[in-house]
Motif scaffolding. Structure first.
Motif, PDB file in Angstrom:
ATOM      1  N   LEU A  64       0.885   9.371   0.951  1.00 33.28           N
ATOM      2  CA  LEU A  64      -0.292   9.549   0.103  1.00 33.28           C
ATOM      3  C   LEU A  64      -1.444   8.668   0.567  1.00 33.28           C
ATOM      4  CD1 LEU A  64       1.409   9.738  -3.411  1.00 33.28           C
ATOM      5  CD2 LEU A  64       0.190  11.590  -2.256  1.00 33.28           C
ATOM      6  N   GLU A  65      -1.157   7.425   0.913  1.00 39.70           N
ATOM      7  CA  GLU A  65      -2.207   6.530   1.377  1.00 39.70           C
ATOM      8  C   GLU A  65      -2.795   7.016   2.697  1.00 39.70           C
ATOM      9  OE1 GLU A  65      -1.009   2.243  -0.614  1.00 39.70           O
ATOM     10  OE2 GLU A  65      -0.179   2.747   1.352  1.00 39.70           O
ATOM     11  N   GLY A  66      -1.980   7.652   3.532  1.00 36.21           N
ATOM     12  CA  GLY A  66      -2.488   8.210   4.779  1.00 36.21           C
ATOM     13  C   GLY A  66      -3.491   9.318   4.555  1.00 36.21           C
ATOM     14  N   GLY A  67      -3.439   9.943   3.385  1.00 31.23           N
ATOM     15  CA  GLY A  67      -4.411  10.974   3.037  1.00 31.23           C
ATOM     16  C   GLY A  67      -5.611  10.431   2.288  1.00 31.23           C
ATOM     17  N   GLY A  68      -5.710   9.110   2.180  1.00 25.30           N
ATOM     18  CA  GLY A  68      -6.850   8.499   1.514  1.00 25.30           C
ATOM     19  C   GLY A  68      -6.682   8.293   0.028  1.00 25.30           C
ATOM     20  N   HIS A  69      -5.503   8.606  -0.518  1.00 28.32           N
ATOM     21  CA  HIS A  69      -5.269   8.434  -1.944  1.00 28.32           C
ATOM     22  C   HIS A  69      -4.872   6.987  -2.246  1.00 28.32           C
ATOM     23  CE1 HIS A  69      -5.555  12.765  -2.299  1.00 28.32           C
ATOM     24  NE2 HIS A  69      -4.702  12.865  -1.285  1.00 28.32           N
ATOM     25  N   ARG A  70      -5.072   6.583  -3.490  1.00 28.61           N
ATOM     26  CA  ARG A  70      -4.741   5.225  -3.903  1.00 28.61           C
ATOM     27  C   ARG A  70      -3.422   5.234  -4.654  1.00 28.61           C
ATOM     28  NH1 ARG A  70      -7.456   1.672  -8.640  1.00 28.61           N
ATOM     29  NH2 ARG A  70      -6.637  -0.376  -8.059  1.00 28.61           N
ATOM     30  N   VAL A  71      -2.495   4.376  -4.239  1.00 26.33           N
ATOM     31  CA  VAL A  71      -1.186   4.293  -4.876  1.00 26.33           C
ATOM     32  C   VAL A  71      -1.074   2.968  -5.624  1.00 26.33           C
ATOM     33  CG1 VAL A  71       1.303   4.143  -4.489  1.00 26.33           C
ATOM     34  CG2 VAL A  71      -0.069   5.803  -3.206  1.00 26.33           C
ATOM     35  N   LEU A  72      -0.618   3.048  -6.876  1.00 29.88           N
ATOM     36  CA  LEU A  72      -0.420   1.863  -7.703  1.00 29.88           C
ATOM     37  C   LEU A  72       1.075   1.736  -7.995  1.00 29.88           C
ATOM     38  CD1 LEU A  72      -3.170   3.521  -8.737  1.00 29.88           C
ATOM     39  CD2 LEU A  72      -3.426   1.423 -10.061  1.00 29.88           C
ATOM     40  N   PRO A  73       1.771   0.818  -7.346  1.00 32.91           N
ATOM     41  CA  PRO A  73       3.218   0.663  -7.573  1.00 32.91           C
ATOM     42  C   PRO A  73       3.491   0.036  -8.936  1.00 32.91           C
ATOM     43  CG  PRO A  73       2.523  -0.319  -5.474  1.00 32.91           C
ATOM     44  CD  PRO A  73       1.292  -0.072  -6.286  1.00 32.91           C
ATOM     45  N   LEU A  74       4.483   0.556  -9.638  1.00 29.82           N
ATOM     46  CA  LEU A  74       4.961  -0.049 -10.877  1.00 29.82           C
ATOM     47  C   LEU A  74       6.053  -1.061 -10.517  1.00 29.82           C
ATOM     48  CD1 LEU A  74       5.132   3.260 -12.896  1.00 29.82           C
ATOM     49  CD2 LEU A  74       3.695   1.314 -13.501  1.00 29.82           C
ATOM     50  N   VAL A  75       5.890  -2.307 -10.939  1.00 28.21           N
ATOM     51  CA  VAL A  75       6.813  -3.377 -10.569  1.00 28.21           C
ATOM     52  C   VAL A  75       7.349  -4.046 -11.827  1.00 28.21           C
ATOM     53  CG1 VAL A  75       5.682  -3.753  -8.351  1.00 28.21           C
ATOM     54  CG2 VAL A  75       4.945  -5.078 -10.343  1.00 28.21           C
ATOM     55  N   ARG A  76       8.555  -4.644 -11.697  1.00 27.46           N
ATOM     56  CA  ARG A  76       9.192  -5.287 -12.852  1.00 27.46           C
ATOM     57  C   ARG A  76       9.089  -6.806 -12.775  1.00 27.46           C
ATOM     58  NH1 ARG A  76      14.144  -1.187 -14.230  1.00 27.46           N
ATOM     59  NH2 ARG A  76      13.437   0.502 -12.889  1.00 27.46           N
ATOM     60  N   ARG A  77       8.202  -7.298 -11.953  1.00 29.45           N
ATOM     61  CA  ARG A  77       7.919  -8.729 -11.816  1.00 29.45           C
ATOM     62  C   ARG A  77       6.414  -8.917 -11.990  1.00 29.45           C
ATOM     63  NH1 ARG A  77       5.227  -7.975  -7.447  1.00 29.45           N
ATOM     64  NH2 ARG A  77       5.983  -6.614  -5.772  1.00 29.45           N
ATOM     65  N   ALA A  78       5.995 -10.154 -11.946  1.00 29.23           N
ATOM     66  CA  ALA A  78       4.559 -10.405 -12.052  1.00 29.23           C
ATOM     67  C   ALA A  78       3.848  -9.763 -10.864  1.00 29.23           C
ATOM     68  CB  ALA A  78       4.297 -11.900 -12.070  1.00 29.23           C
TER      69      ALA A  78
END
Length: 504
Positions: free
Chosen positions: A207-221
């Motif tokens: 997705l990032e290679g296509g110029g899209h922005r990815v927001l990972p969901l994380v279980r830490r700070a």
């Protein structure tokens, strides 16, 4: 000292090709699973001073003896085909649209200078890779020994760059086909749970290679820009953190390849339901303001049960087939039902029923490699009947491609396929195979025999009786027709092509 050169023609404008390399995710997409893995992505893209760290292995298939296989199986961990060493690279030159260069600053080779040159060509771009390198032998054994080592390493480089060329060409074609499909008319913001897993890592990179922005969901700070904290076990997720997202992809869930003890079964079920329910309810809250348009949630072909067929050559299962009645079928049914709040709120909801993902970096293939590498591979027969089970597989590249296709395609978009994705979708390749064919194909790809029949006691020893019945002894022939009708173009339709892409 040696020089390796490779040329790749790409039917895309030079500016588009170069821009792909400048985006996050390029290194993940270009690193073959049989050669290494990214430990640290480039700190500043391909600009001078940017550094990256990769764990790499020696050429060829090492660790293929019986002891290596037994050790991997006893530890119940994926087989590692070779010892790994860290490789640190630094970018040292950059001319926008024309070239960039990286050099090894720490690693196993004598030296390494890699120049990437991009030139206009009729109908597209000619990319020239030139590598000036020295193998470790040059430090101690100059002359013929070093030359022989350089030739061996050059053969390994040819395999790596064939993989890179395939990945780059397919990714650019994918992005060209999906440009403008979404009515937003701009790059999307996509939140992903399980973004650091086998599928999530590559989906994020694609997705990032296509110029899209990815927001990972994380279980830490959160430790990096764009990361979003969530706590599925406690129901913790601030809807405002997802307010700018166009889509959410839910990949979270604990591994199933374990003995099905009561505690493990509870963990498998809870890890899927709590996260899916939290994300679906959050998406539903955001749908009223028009912010959240798409929710893509993982499921599995285990929905149909381990033995949904009554005939030896069955018709492929379509999405309207009934659910099974074993443990994994119950998990998948509840998993899919947990996505209902988003669907009820008008969010386009896609449930991806994934088959056997083929990657040497994880999953079922990684678990089989030690046996096949040791020459002990072979088919599994169904206990009692002795029938040859059906294997509905899919390559890792088509898995992440189909997920991205589900995110980027929209039924309301001009030019969207008539069968744009919504509801349950079988995520499998178009050509499922009997288990005996799978075994022969994998053996051929590894240049190993695959004639030994796996005794029923072996899977039961590792997975327990119920786990073996639901996993090792399952037989599902599943249709990919709905995915293809939506306009998705498979990269790997044939099993042998998929295996050769990810094996040395």
């Amino acid at each position: 000292m040696a020089v390796f050169e490779h040329q790749t023609f790409l039917p895309h404008p030079r500016e588009e090709v170069f821009a792909w390399f400048e985006r996050p995710g390029a290194l993940h997409r270009l690193t073959p699973p049989f050669s290494g893995r990214v430990l640290s992505a480039p700190s500043d893209g391909i600009r001078p001073g940017s550094t990256a760290v990769i764990a790499i292995g020696a050429p060829g298939v090492a660790g293929t003896g019986l002891a290596a296989a037994a050790a991997a199986l006893a530890a119940r961990v994926p087989w590692t085909p070779r010892p790994e060493v860290a490789w640190t690279a630094r970018h040292t030159a950059y001319e926008k649209g024309r070239l960039f260069r990286d050099e090894m600053v720490r690693g196993p080779l004598g030296h390494w200078v890699h120049t990437h040159l991009f030139e206009d060509a009729p109908g597209g771009t000619l990319m020239r890779d030139t590598i000036d390198y020295g193998v470790p032998a040059e430090r101690f054994f100059p002359g013929s020994t070093a030359e022989s080592a350089a030739r061996l390493f050059a053969s390994h480089l040819r395999r790596i760059f064939a993989y890179r060329a395939d990945q780059l060409a397919a990714d650019l074609a994918f992005h060209a086909a999906h440009t403008g499909l979404h009515p937003a008319g701009r790059p999307l913001a996509v939140a992903i749970s399980g973004a650091s897993g086998l599928i999530g890592t590559q989906l994020r990179a694609l997705l990032e290679g296509g110029g899209h922005r990815v927001l990972p969901l994380v279980r830490r700070a959160p430790a990096a820009p764009g990361e979003i904290f969530w706590g599925p076990a406690t129901g913790t997720l601030d809807p405002e953190d997802l307010a700018a997202c166009d889509a959410v992809v839910n990949l979270a869930g604990s591994p199933i390849g374990r003995r099905f003890t009561p505690a493990v079964k509870e963990d498998i079920l809870r890890s899927r339901l709590s996260g899916t329910d939290l994300l679906a309810r959050t998406a539903a809250r955001l749908a009223g303001g028009g912010a959240m348009r798409t929710f893509v949630s993982a499921s599995a072909t285990g929905y149909y049960g381990a033995h949904p067929h009554r005939e030896p050559d069955p018709e492929p299962l379509r999405e309207d087939a009934p659910a099974g009645d074993d443990f994994l079928a119950a998990v998948c049914s509840a998993w899919e039902a947990a996505a209902a709040p988003a669907e009820s709120a008008g969010v386009r909801t896609v449930r991806m029923r994934t088959g056997l993902v083929q990657s040497s970096a994880g999953g079922v293939l990684a678990q089989l490699l030690p046996l096949y590498a040791a020459g002990l591979g072979g088919p599994v027969r169904l206990p009692g009947s002795g029938e040859d089970p059906w294997q509905s597989w899919i390559s890792l590249e088509d898995t992440v491609g189909a997920y991205a296709h589900a995110v980027l395609g929209d039924p309301a978009a001009e030019g969207a396929a008539e069968g744009a994705l919504e509801g349950p979708v079988n995520l499998v390749a178009p050509e499922p195979v009997p288990g005996s064919v799978y075994a022969r194909t994998l053996g051929r790809a590894l240049h190993r025999p695959a004639a030994l029949r796996v005794p029923a006691a072996a899977p039961r020893l590792l997975l327990g009786r119920e786990g073996a019945a639901d996993l090792a002894f399952s037989s599902q022939r599943v249709s990919s027709s709905r995915l293809e009708a939506s306009g998705y173009v498979f990269r790997h339709r044939r099993l042998e092509d998929a295996l050769r892409h990810v094996l040395p």
